[in-house]
Design a protein around this motif. Structure first.
Motif, short mmCIF file in Angstrom:
data_model
loop_
_atom_site.label_atom_id
_atom_site.label_comp_id
_atom_site.label_asym_id
_atom_site.label_seq_id
_atom_site.Cartn_x
_atom_site.Cartn_y
_atom_site.Cartn_z
N HIS A 11 44.93 36.30 52.55
CA HIS A 11 45.04 34.61 52.70
C HIS A 11 44.02 34.25 51.26
N MET A 12 44.48 34.76 49.87
CA MET A 12 43.88 33.59 49.24
C MET A 12 44.78 33.92 47.87
N ASN A 13 44.49 33.17 46.34
CA ASN A 13 45.75 32.57 45.87
C ASN A 13 45.00 34.24 44.43
N PHE A 14 46.42 33.73 44.07
CA PHE A 14 46.06 35.53 42.96
C PHE A 14 45.63 35.78 42.01
N ARG A 15 45.02 34.19 41.92
CA ARG A 15 44.05 34.38 40.77
C ARG A 15 42.71 35.02 41.18
N THR A 16 42.84 34.47 42.78
CA THR A 16 40.84 34.63 43.47
C THR A 16 41.16 36.60 43.16
N PHE A 17 42.66 36.51 44.17
CA PHE A 17 42.68 38.20 43.90
C PHE A 17 42.33 38.41 42.84
N GLN A 18 42.66 38.61 41.89
CA GLN A 18 43.02 38.85 40.23
C GLN A 18 41.60 38.86 40.00
N ASN A 19 40.64 37.67 40.34
CA ASN A 19 38.86 37.59 39.39
C ASN A 19 38.54 38.53 40.57
N LYS A 20 38.55 38.84 42.12
CA LYS A 20 37.74 40.06 42.77
C LYS A 20 38.20 41.07 42.90
N LEU A 21 39.11 41.49 42.46
CA LEU A 21 40.25 42.79 41.91
C LEU A 21 38.56 43.37 41.05
N PRO A 22 37.77 43.50 40.60
CA PRO A 22 36.86 44.68 40.43
C PRO A 22 35.88 44.85 41.45
N LYS A 23 35.70 43.56 42.57
CA LYS A 23 34.37 43.89 43.36
C LYS A 23 35.06 44.91 44.71
N LEU A 24 36.52 44.55 44.62
CA LEU A 24 37.30 45.12 45.98
C LEU A 24 37.07 46.75 44.87
N ARG A 25 37.94 46.78 44.45
CA ARG A 25 37.34 48.62 44.07
C ARG A 25 36.11 49.09 44.11
N ALA A 26 35.08 48.60 43.54
CA ALA A 26 33.84 48.35 43.76
C ALA A 26 33.48 49.11 45.25
N GLU A 27 34.45 48.14 46.01
CA GLU A 27 34.28 48.28 47.32
C GLU A 27 35.29 49.40 48.51
#
Length: 81
Positions: A11-27
């Protein structure tokens, strides 16, 4: 899954997902499948499930007998014996 499919799932837009991807990977978010720009649907859903295992659990006051009775009554039009 493509990045857009994952963004939609989260439930986020593409750009938000791309921006959050490094944090998500850390999780613990899974990496792309080797040699691709897509992710395994199984790995993504497993990651989501382990983050919130109670998300699919019934509410604490859930009564399975009452739920089954209500479903049966709905199917037969309230003519349960």
């Amino acid at each position: 899954m493509t990045a857009q499919e994952i963004a939609d799932l989260l439930h986020m837009n593409f750009r938000t997902f791309q921006n959050k991807l490094p944090k998500l990977r850390a999780e613990g978010f899974p990496s792309h499948l080797p040699g691709t720009r897509v992710w395994s649907r199984r790995l993504v859903t497993a990651w989501l499930d382990q983050r919130d295992p109670a998300a699919d659990a019934p509410p604490a006051d859930f009564d399975p007998v009452a739920a089954a009775r209500a479903e049966l009554e709905a199917r037969i039009g309230g003519r349960a014996a």
